[in-house]
Structures are given as C-alpha cells and as structure tokens.
Enzyme design. Structure first.
Site, PDB file in Angstrom:
ATOM      1  N   HIS A 191       0.818  -1.095   0.044  1.00 32.55           N
ATOM      2  CA  HIS A 191      -0.175  -0.153  -0.228  1.00 32.55           C
ATOM      3  C   HIS A 191       0.905   1.208  -0.493  1.00 32.55           C
ATOM      4  O   HIS A 191       2.385   1.274   0.682  1.00 32.55           O
ATOM      5  CB  HIS A 191      -1.434  -0.047   1.485  1.00 32.55           C
ATOM      6  CG  HIS A 191      -2.339   0.760   1.231  1.00 32.55           C
ATOM      7  ND1 HIS A 191      -1.437   2.149   1.880  1.00 32.55           N
ATOM      8  CD2 HIS A 191      -3.623   1.275   1.170  1.00 32.55           C
ATOM      9  CE1 HIS A 191      -2.667   3.033   1.778  1.00 32.55           C
ATOM     10  NE2 HIS A 191      -4.266   2.103   1.372  1.00 32.55           N
ATOM     11  N   ASP A 215       2.934  -4.182   8.216  1.00 37.77           N
ATOM     12  CA  ASP A 215       1.692  -3.548   7.812  1.00 37.77           C
ATOM     13  C   ASP A 215       0.410  -4.829   8.186  1.00 37.77           C
ATOM     14  O   ASP A 215       0.038  -5.740   6.976  1.00 37.77           O
ATOM     15  CB  ASP A 215       1.589  -2.926   6.772  1.00 37.77           C
ATOM     16  CG  ASP A 215       0.674  -1.970   6.462  1.00 37.77           C
ATOM     17  OD1 ASP A 215      -0.303  -2.511   6.929  1.00 37.77           O
ATOM     18  OD2 ASP A 215       0.170  -1.726   4.787  1.00 37.77           O
ATOM     19  N   GLN A 249      -4.505  -4.694   6.939  1.00 29.89           N
ATOM     20  CA  GLN A 249      -4.972  -6.054   6.836  1.00 29.89           C
ATOM     21  C   GLN A 249      -5.370  -7.636   6.993  1.00 29.89           C
ATOM     22  O   GLN A 249      -5.993  -8.290   6.644  1.00 29.89           O
ATOM     23  CB  GLN A 249      -5.368  -6.291   4.620  1.00 29.89           C
ATOM     24  CG  GLN A 249      -5.295  -5.138   3.840  1.00 29.89           C
ATOM     25  CD  GLN A 249      -6.926  -3.996   4.461  1.00 29.89           C
ATOM     26  OE1 GLN A 249      -7.785  -5.319   4.489  1.00 29.89           O
ATOM     27  NE2 GLN A 249      -7.295  -3.328   4.202  1.00 29.89           N
ATOM     28  N   LYS A 271     -10.359  -0.321  10.822  1.00 22.96           N
ATOM     29  CA  LYS A 271     -10.219  -1.304   9.981  1.00 22.96           C
ATOM     30  C   LYS A 271     -10.525  -2.665   9.997  1.00 22.96           C
ATOM     31  O   LYS A 271     -10.953  -3.677   9.927  1.00 22.96           O
ATOM     32  CB  LYS A 271      -9.116  -1.978   8.778  1.00 22.96           C
ATOM     33  CG  LYS A 271      -9.153  -0.514   7.763  1.00 22.96           C
ATOM     34  CD  LYS A 271      -7.872  -1.128   6.689  1.00 22.96           C
ATOM     35  CE  LYS A 271      -7.232   0.576   6.391  1.00 22.96           C
ATOM     36  NZ  LYS A 271      -7.681   0.543   5.574  1.00 22.96           N
ATOM     37  N   CYS A 291      -4.740   1.705  -3.286  1.00 17.99           N
ATOM     38  CA  CYS A 291      -3.537   3.652  -3.537  1.00 17.99           C
ATOM     39  C   CYS A 291      -2.409   1.799  -3.715  1.00 17.99           C
ATOM     40  O   CYS A 291      -1.228   1.845  -2.929  1.00 17.99           O
ATOM     41  CB  CYS A 291      -4.311   2.834  -1.938  1.00 17.99           C
ATOM     42  SG  CYS A 291      -4.939   4.268  -1.416  1.00 17.99           S
TER      43      CYS A 291
HETATM   44  C1  LIG Z   1      -2.279  -3.062   3.489  1.00 19.61           C
HETATM   45  C2  LIG Z   1      -2.968  -1.604   3.855  1.00 19.61           C
HETATM   46  N1  LIG Z   1      -1.908  -1.138   4.719  1.00 19.61           N
HETATM   47  C3  LIG Z   1      -2.369   0.306   5.088  1.00 19.61           C
HETATM   48  C4  LIG Z   1      -3.654   1.076   5.591  1.00 19.61           C
HETATM   49  C5  LIG Z   1      -3.171   2.337   5.320  1.00 19.61           C
HETATM   50  O1  LIG Z   1      -4.640   2.482   6.580  1.00 19.61           O
HETATM   51  P1  LIG Z   1      -4.987   3.759   6.955  1.00 19.61           P
HETATM   52  O2  LIG Z   1      -5.523   4.935   5.885  1.00 19.61           O
HETATM   53  O3  LIG Z   1      -6.050   3.441   8.037  1.00 19.61           O
HETATM   54  O4  LIG Z   1      -3.373   5.051   7.813  1.00 19.61           O
HETATM   55  C6  LIG Z   1      -4.573   0.553   4.408  1.00 19.61           C
HETATM   56  C7  LIG Z   1      -5.359   0.782   4.330  1.00 19.61           C
HETATM   57  O5  LIG Z   1      -6.050   1.077   3.148  1.00 19.61           O
HETATM   58  C8  LIG Z   1      -4.359  -0.668   4.120  1.00 19.61           C
HETATM   59  O6  LIG Z   1      -4.997  -1.447   3.230  1.00 19.61           O
END
Ligand SMILES: Cc1ncc(COP(=O)(O)O)c(C=O)c1O
Lengths: 426, 142
Positions: A139, A217, A220, A243, A381
C-alpha cells in the site's frame, strides 16, 4: 443456547459455540438498511469496516459519563478516562501478543504508525549506501514513508517482486539481503489488493539474520487473523482501528521496546515530555513519548470495545468462517464468465480483486451501487502493483465477519447483469 | 439518479466504437494525460494544417465515460480551428461543472454526457480529454 451454524453455500458448518451470522449482523446497525431499494451488501471492508453497536455505544458512553483529558488532572473524571484509556493499551497488548503495554503506541492509524517508524527510527539509524527493502505489493502508506526516509538519509530502496500467483518472491528477498546493506525490511502481512497473506514470520527471520529490522503492515491482517507479534518475531507492526470494527482516527503501533527506546518522537508537546527546560527537554517513557498532545480518547475507548468484540467471537472462529466464505466467493467468481481474479495465493484473506471483460472497474462499481452493493474500484493505493498486474485499475470485493453467502450470490448475479448492460451498443 | 441517465445508448455506442481511436506512437504523440486517481490514460495526436486540426487520433484506456467523451471530442475537433476547439472545450467543461447548459453549437452527441453531471465522482472522466486537447493546443502555440 441454540446450535450455532454458519451457512456457506449448501454446506452448513460449525465453527464455535457462539457463531451465529444473524445475530452478528444484528450487532451492526448500518447493515440493516436498504440502499437504492435493495438490502445493503457492504463489500468494501478493506477500506473500512462497519461498527457494532457496542463500539458506537462505548464512544457515546465515554462522552456521556467520563469525558476528561487523560494523564493530566487529579479529579475523578480524569482518573476514570485515564483508566479506560490505559485499559485499552493492555487489551491491545494481549490482542497483538506483545510482551508489554510499553510496546503499544496509539496513533491515528496504520499510516501514521509506519511514518513514525520510518521517520523516528529509520531516519535516525540509516546511513548512505544502506538499503530499505520493500515489496511491490505495498500500500502507498508502506512505500511512500520509506521513499521519504531514503531521500533523507541517502539509503536506497530495493523491491521484492510479486510472482504471477500473487506471492512474494522470497529468493529475490534473499538476494536483496545478501550483501548485508539492508537495515529495514517493510512488508505487508496481508495484501489489500490480492488478499495474499505473506509469510511474515519467515521474512522477519531472514531479515534478522541479515541484520535488518522487520516492519509489518498489519492493516489487513489484524481484523481477520489471530496475530501474535512475538510469534511473527517482527520488530514493528502497524494496524488501524477503523478496519477492525473500531472508530476512525485511531491505530496501533507495536514496537519492540528496545527499538522504541531508540525511536525519535514525531511530535513534541504536552504529554510526551519528562522535564522541559527553555533550551531542551527530556522525554517521557515509551510509549507516552510518542503520544504528544491530547489523543483521540473516545476512539481509543471505542477500539477497546472492538477488540473485546473480536475476542468474544473468537479470532480463530472469525478466521475460519471468513476463510470459508472467501473460498465460496472465489469459487463463484472464478466460475463467472469473463471474470478474472487477480492472485491465487493459497494463504489469503477475503480481499478479492478482479476484472470483468468489457466493463471498466469504475463502471462496474457504479453499476453495482445501483443494486445496493458497495465495492471498490481503482488502483487501491497500490499503483506499483497495478503496473505489475498490467492494469490501470481493478474491482475489489472485500469481506468481513458479517458477510453472508447470499451476498456473494447477489454480487455475481449483479456482475452478470453488468456485463449485459455494458454490452448494449456493442 | 438513474443508471441509464449516466450510460445512455449513445454514450455506450461511442464507448464500443470510439471515433478516432487508433494507436498513437511516441513520435506522433502531442499530448499525454493520466488521471492517477483512477488510472485513465489518454494519448492524443493530431496535425495542424493551414490553421486547422486534422488527423485526430486518440489512444484511450479508461471507463466508458472517458472513452466516449474522447470519441465525441475526436469527431468534433477534426477540421476545426484551435479557436473553435478552445471555445468548445470551455463550453463542455463549464457544462460538466454545471455552470452552463448544453452549448447550442457544441459537439454532436454531447447530450449523451449530460447525465454525468449527476455523478460528481465521474465528471473528471468526461473532462479529461478536453483538458488534454487544450493543453495540446497551448503546446503547439508555444
Ligand atoms: C495494507 C494497508 N496498509 C495501510 C493502510 C492505511 O491505513 P490507514 O488509512 O488507516 O492509515 C491500508 C488501508 O487502506 C491498507 O489496506
């Protein structure tokens, strides 16, 4: 208590004494509505999940009964707010399998958590010529902070490619680690595009053997899988409350205490200090050092209730039930004419990206919306991964613990109608 | 808000059979436009002959709306002067933003895009090609 069964297709199965899809759905008020004349089917859970009543009520109850700033005053409300806030830190410690609440930092979300590691730890430790290893499936929030850290330190980025099955090429990882220049390996636990669950324990082991720290990270994975950071063996792990059925505006950074001790704070101000002179300050203990200013107290308290909710259902049960539903959805989607699912990793969560012949993802999402089905379309993203897949955008259905097989049926039926619809004029 | 307002028959016809669609080589390329938010991608080529835009070609990747809009544009601009095209572009962009009505002497089939205005998220899909065209003309002037 009646015999609990979760129906997936024609096969009833049992995952635990308390699993009851109808009751679970009843916990989520937002699901109980029609959208464009049809019962809502919410399949955009990877973007954000819905919230159970208990979480919504916990946020209200905080404001209604004990609103006060934390860690500051001596009055009753402040003590109560602080107690509840710190209780969530202990719950998060258990939830993530950390060794101590000192290793749990509340952030705004995954993005802020990773930025804290990249700016606070990596910038302090990286030297020119050293390397940061990331992967092609990250991401943007686990890529851009590392680009910034590289630019600030003169370190170089190295990329682990994604195989045609949608898995990481671990041999390439070994090649990137071979010369000992890597100080950081940053990898997602579960892909928000392909659903692939990466072997993070193995990756952390190899990173450590090469002298690098491993940053995971978990945006998910935390909502869907039992997670123990100590079993994974990673050094940092980031996730987002919103999430995992909690409020927006709160996330968790786990950091091994020895590493948090050598991490610079991103923000200076109240709460994060010990002694302040005019010319300099000394910092508070970890984790408070990283929580400058008034935090998002209500969201932290709501997150605590969300963690309780997940534990009460049982995280192995959640993983099992979602896993069955994911397999059911994948079978249906793969059998749909003109539809191609991206990624085929055996270890996965219920994040499913696909393309439909003749229908652009944005047009598909628009069409599905008219049938009350919420999905996502776009680059999600993950622009580098889109280039790797050779598409500008994908369609994505992402599942949560309240989704039902019937909803998967509605999805594929609607996709069939979308194909017909956009064939007009052909 | 009806889906058929967005995806009118005429629009889908342009999507399925885009006018002026052809591969555009790097040598011919006059303007390239990408909408990183959604991945829509347009490569535009044309020639200026005696003060008129001719040989318009576009290579488009994107949703039905973006491709139909590029098709409608390509059919309109062929043989026109830069001044006429700029005026039309301004008219289309203003209409898509809801600032004006359908221009009377605008591109043929433009009415097929009128429904897009009810879907704010999709307006950019329809206007991207016109922005690219204007930028391309500016570049030719320079
Ligand atoms: C794999 C992953 N990393 C990071 C994020 C970023 O999360 P947040 O927008 O809650 O900071 C997301 C969310 O879209 C994600 O799916």
């Amino acid at each position: 208590m009646s015999e609990p069964v979760c129906q997936c297709g024609d096969v009833p199965f049992r995952v635990g004494r308390t699993w009851n899809p109808e009751r679970i759905r009843g916990d989520f008020p937002v699901l109980n509505q029609t959208v464009r004349g049809r019962p809502l089917v919410y399949l955009d859970n990877a973007a954000t999940s819905q919230k159970p009543s208990a979480v919504i009520q916990a946020v209200c109850a905080y404001y209604g009964t004990c609103n006060a700033n934390v860690h500051r005053a001596f009055h009753y409300l402040a003590a109560e707010a602080t107690r509840r806030y710190e209780e969530v830190r202990r719950a998060a410690t258990t939830f993530l399998g950390a060794a101590s609440p000192r290793e749990i930092v509340f952030t705004r979300g995954t993005t802020e958590a990773i930025n804290l590691v990249a700016a606070g730890w990596a910038r302090r430790h990286l030297r020119p010529g050293e390397a940061i290893v990331v992967t092609e499936m990250e991401h943007h929030s686990n890529l851009v902070p590392w680009q910034l850290a590289a630019a600030a330190t003169g370190a170089r980025l190295r990329f682990v490619p994604v195989t045609s099955r949608g898995e990481l090429d671990l041999e390439a990882l070994d090649r990137h680690l071979a010369d000992g220049a890597a100080r950081v390996v940053a990898v997602t636990h579960a892909s928000n595009v392909l659903g692939t669950v990466n072997p993070v324990a193995e990756i952390a082991r190899r990173a450590h053997a090469a002298g690098a720290v491993c940053v995971v990270d978990g945006a998910q994975s935390a909502p869907h899988l039992p997670v123990s950071v100590q079993e994974i063996g990673c050094d940092f792990y980031a996730c987002s409350g919103h999430k995992m059925y909690g409020p927006t505006g709160v996330g968790i950074l786990y950091g091994r205490s020895a590493l948090l001790e050598e991490t610079d704070p991103l923000l200076g101000g109240g709460e994060m200090i010990e002694r302040v002179e005019l010319e300099y300050s000394t910092w508070a203990e970890i984790p408070h050092r990283f929580e400058a200013g008034t935090p998002n107290i209500s969201a932290v308290i709501g997150l605590g209730t969300a963690l309780d909710y997940l534990e009460s259902l049982g995280r192995p049960a959640i993983a099992e039930c979602e896993g069955r539903l994911t397999r059911y959805a994948l079978d249906l989607l793969r059998a749909t004419p003109g539809l191609r699912v991206f990624g085929d990793a055996p270890e996965r969560v219920g994040v499913i990206s696909f393309e439909v012949e003749g229908v652009h993802p944005h047009d598909l999402a628009q069409f599905l919306d008219t049938e009350g089905i919420a999905t996502r379309a776009g680059h999600l993203c993950c622009q580098p991964l889109m280039r790797r897949l050779g598409v500008p955008a994908v369609s994505r259905a992402s599942l949560a613990l309240y989704n039902l097989p019937e909803e998967m049926n509605r999805l594929v039926d609607a996709i069939g109608r979308a194909r017909e619809y956009f064939r007009r004029g052909a | 808000m009806e889906l058929d307002d967005l995806y009118q028959e005429v629009l889908l016809d342009h999507y399925r059979h885009p006018r002026g669609a052809a591969p555009v080589s790097d040598r011919e390329l006059v303007m390239e436009e990408v909408n990183p938010a959604c991945g829509d991608h347009l490569r535009l080529a044309f020639e200026l002959r005696d003060g008129h835009v001719v040989q318009v070609r576009h290579e488009s990747r994107g949703c039905a709306i973006s491709i139909a809009s590029a098709s409608i544009m390509a059919a309109f601009v062929e043989g026109r002067t830069p001044a006429e095209i700029r005026a039309a572009a301004d008219g289309v962009i203003a209409m898509m933003r809801g600032e004006s009505d359908l221009p009377a002497d605008g591109p043929e089939d433009l009415a097929a895009l009128a429904g897009v205005r009810q879907f704010p998220m999709r307006i950019k899909c329809a206007t991207m090609c016109w922005h690219a065209m204007k930028a391309a003309l500016d570049r030719q002037d320079a």
